[in-house]
Design a protein around this motif. Structure first.
Motif, PDB file in Angstrom:
ATOM      1  N   SER A   1       0.829  -1.210   0.000  1.00 50.48           N
ATOM      2  CA  SER A   1       0.000   0.000   0.000  1.00 50.48           C
ATOM      3  C   SER A   1       0.859   1.254   0.000  1.00 50.48           C
ATOM      4  O   SER A   1       0.581   2.212  -0.723  1.00 50.48           O
ATOM      5  CB  SER A   1      -0.947  -0.006   1.196  1.00 50.48           C
ATOM      6  OG  SER A   1      -1.853  -1.078   1.075  1.00 50.48           O
ATOM      7  N   GLU A   2       1.917   1.273   0.822  1.00 51.79           N
ATOM      8  CA  GLU A   2       2.826   2.417   0.805  1.00 51.79           C
ATOM      9  C   GLU A   2       3.503   2.545  -0.557  1.00 51.79           C
ATOM     10  O   GLU A   2       3.733   3.663  -1.033  1.00 51.79           O
ATOM     11  CB  GLU A   2       3.879   2.288   1.903  1.00 51.79           C
ATOM     12  CG  GLU A   2       3.333   2.508   3.283  1.00 51.79           C
ATOM     13  CD  GLU A   2       4.384   2.393   4.368  1.00 51.79           C
ATOM     14  OE1 GLU A   2       4.074   2.793   5.496  1.00 51.79           O
ATOM     15  OE2 GLU A   2       5.517   1.928   4.107  1.00 51.79           O
TER      16      GLU A   2
ATOM     17  N   ILE B   1       1.096   4.292  -2.814  1.00 51.45           N
ATOM     18  CA  ILE B   1       1.020   5.722  -2.493  1.00 51.45           C
ATOM     19  C   ILE B   1       2.230   6.447  -3.078  1.00 51.45           C
ATOM     20  O   ILE B   1       2.087   7.488  -3.736  1.00 51.45           O
ATOM     21  CB  ILE B   1       0.929   5.949  -0.965  1.00 51.45           C
ATOM     22  CG1 ILE B   1      -0.392   5.406  -0.422  1.00 51.45           C
ATOM     23  CG2 ILE B   1       1.086   7.437  -0.624  1.00 51.45           C
ATOM     24  CD1 ILE B   1      -0.459   5.310   1.103  1.00 51.45           C
TER      25      ILE B   1
ATOM     26  N   TRP C   1       1.234  12.120   5.419  1.00 50.98           N
ATOM     27  CA  TRP C   1       0.325  11.040   5.023  1.00 50.98           C
ATOM     28  C   TRP C   1       0.743   9.789   5.776  1.00 50.98           C
ATOM     29  O   TRP C   1       1.856   9.303   5.622  1.00 50.98           O
ATOM     30  CB  TRP C   1       0.401  10.815   3.525  1.00 50.98           C
ATOM     31  CG  TRP C   1      -0.615   9.861   2.944  1.00 50.98           C
ATOM     32  CD1 TRP C   1      -1.202   8.791   3.544  1.00 50.98           C
ATOM     33  CD2 TRP C   1      -1.146   9.913   1.617  1.00 50.98           C
ATOM     34  NE1 TRP C   1      -2.066   8.164   2.686  1.00 50.98           N
ATOM     35  CE2 TRP C   1      -2.045   8.825   1.490  1.00 50.98           C
ATOM     36  CE3 TRP C   1      -0.932  10.755   0.532  1.00 50.98           C
ATOM     37  CZ2 TRP C   1      -2.736   8.570   0.310  1.00 50.98           C
ATOM     38  CZ3 TRP C   1      -1.613  10.494  -0.642  1.00 50.98           C
ATOM     39  CH2 TRP C   1      -2.514   9.420  -0.749  1.00 50.98           C
TER      40      TRP C   1
ATOM     41  N   HIS D   1      -0.307   5.837   6.505  1.00 50.29           N
ATOM     42  CA  HIS D   1      -1.135   4.711   6.108  1.00 50.29           C
ATOM     43  C   HIS D   1      -1.182   3.732   7.272  1.00 50.29           C
ATOM     44  O   HIS D   1      -0.149   3.282   7.759  1.00 50.29           O
ATOM     45  CB  HIS D   1      -0.589   4.009   4.863  1.00 50.29           C
ATOM     46  CG  HIS D   1      -1.409   2.815   4.519  1.00 50.29           C
ATOM     47  ND1 HIS D   1      -2.713   2.923   4.105  1.00 50.29           N
ATOM     48  CD2 HIS D   1      -1.136   1.493   4.599  1.00 50.29           C
ATOM     49  CE1 HIS D   1      -3.203   1.713   3.921  1.00 50.29           C
ATOM     50  NE2 HIS D   1      -2.272   0.820   4.219  1.00 50.29           N
TER      51      HIS D   1
ATOM     52  N   THR E   1      -4.838   6.993   5.471  1.00 53.51           N
ATOM     53  CA  THR E   1      -5.532   5.917   4.786  1.00 53.51           C
ATOM     54  C   THR E   1      -5.501   4.708   5.698  1.00 53.51           C
ATOM     55  O   THR E   1      -4.625   4.569   6.549  1.00 53.51           O
ATOM     56  CB  THR E   1      -4.890   5.597   3.419  1.00 53.51           C
ATOM     57  OG1 THR E   1      -3.465   5.523   3.563  1.00 53.51           O
ATOM     58  CG2 THR E   1      -5.236   6.666   2.391  1.00 53.51           C
TER      59      THR E   1
ATOM     60  N   LEU F   1      -6.431  -1.287   0.809  1.00 51.34           N
ATOM     61  CA  LEU F   1      -6.397   0.033   0.179  1.00 51.34           C
ATOM     62  C   LEU F   1      -6.380  -0.130  -1.333  1.00 51.34           C
ATOM     63  O   LEU F   1      -5.667  -0.983  -1.863  1.00 51.34           O
ATOM     64  CB  LEU F   1      -5.142   0.789   0.642  1.00 51.34           C
ATOM     65  CG  LEU F   1      -4.960   2.204   0.110  1.00 51.34           C
ATOM     66  CD1 LEU F   1      -6.062   3.129   0.617  1.00 51.34           C
ATOM     67  CD2 LEU F   1      -3.587   2.740   0.517  1.00 51.34           C
TER      68      LEU F   1
ATOM     69  N   ILE G   1      -6.430   6.052  -3.335  1.00 54.16           N
ATOM     70  CA  ILE G   1      -5.220   6.885  -3.306  1.00 54.16           C
ATOM     71  C   ILE G   1      -5.346   8.039  -4.292  1.00 54.16           C
ATOM     72  O   ILE G   1      -5.064   9.189  -3.959  1.00 54.16           O
ATOM     73  CB  ILE G   1      -3.971   6.029  -3.606  1.00 54.16           C
ATOM     74  CG1 ILE G   1      -3.756   5.004  -2.489  1.00 54.16           C
ATOM     75  CG2 ILE G   1      -2.747   6.910  -3.816  1.00 54.16           C
ATOM     76  CD1 ILE G   1      -2.770   3.912  -2.834  1.00 54.16           C
TER      77      ILE G   1
END
Length: 132
Positions: free
Chosen positions: A29-30, A33, A74, A76, A110, A118, A123
């Motif tokens: 997920s990172e 992003i 940000w 997550h 998020t 996610l 995003i």
């Protein structure tokens, strides 16, 4: 983004997901992003250390808005189905708030659980809402 900056040195073995410019991150997920930020030419730093009330934290992403030059953070939160992780999440949000880093203003968050990952669409929507 190219300049050297103080980075988190915690758990380097967890940096297993490649992104843009050779940056390694801790989760898929990172990675999504980071890639989405780069695709939109939004400068960011990964796990840039930040000191708040003598507590050092490493926001997942420190972002410079490309037009307004406002700084955004940000985070997550990817393990919300873990009770201990959830408690740490609440403490982190309180720490940010003490330094006027406010969820929904200059703090983007998020979330995901094992059943609700996610999505890239989420995003993209967040980037459009806050950073474009």
């Amino acid at each position: 983004m190219e300049a050297d900056y103080p980075k988190s040195k915690s758990y380097p073995e967890a940096l297993t997901h490649p992104t843009v410019g050779g940056i390694m991150v801790r989760s898929k997920s990172e990675s999504m992003i980071a890639i989405a930020l780069a695709e939109n030419n939004i400068p960011f730093r990964y796990e840039n250390l930040l000191s708040i009330d003598n507590i050092t934290i490493a926001p997942d992403f420190t972002i410079l808005h490309p037009i307004t030059n406002k700084i955004y953070y940000w985070e997550h939160f990817g393990l919300l189905d873990n009770e201990t992780y959830l408690e740490n999440f609440a403490a982190k949000i309180k720490t940010y708030a003490r330094s006027n880093i406010i969820l929904g203003d200059n703090l983007i968050a998020t979330f995901e659980t094992s059943e609700n990952p996610l999505s890239y669409n989420t995003i993209s929507n967040i980037i459009e809402q806050y950073l474009i």
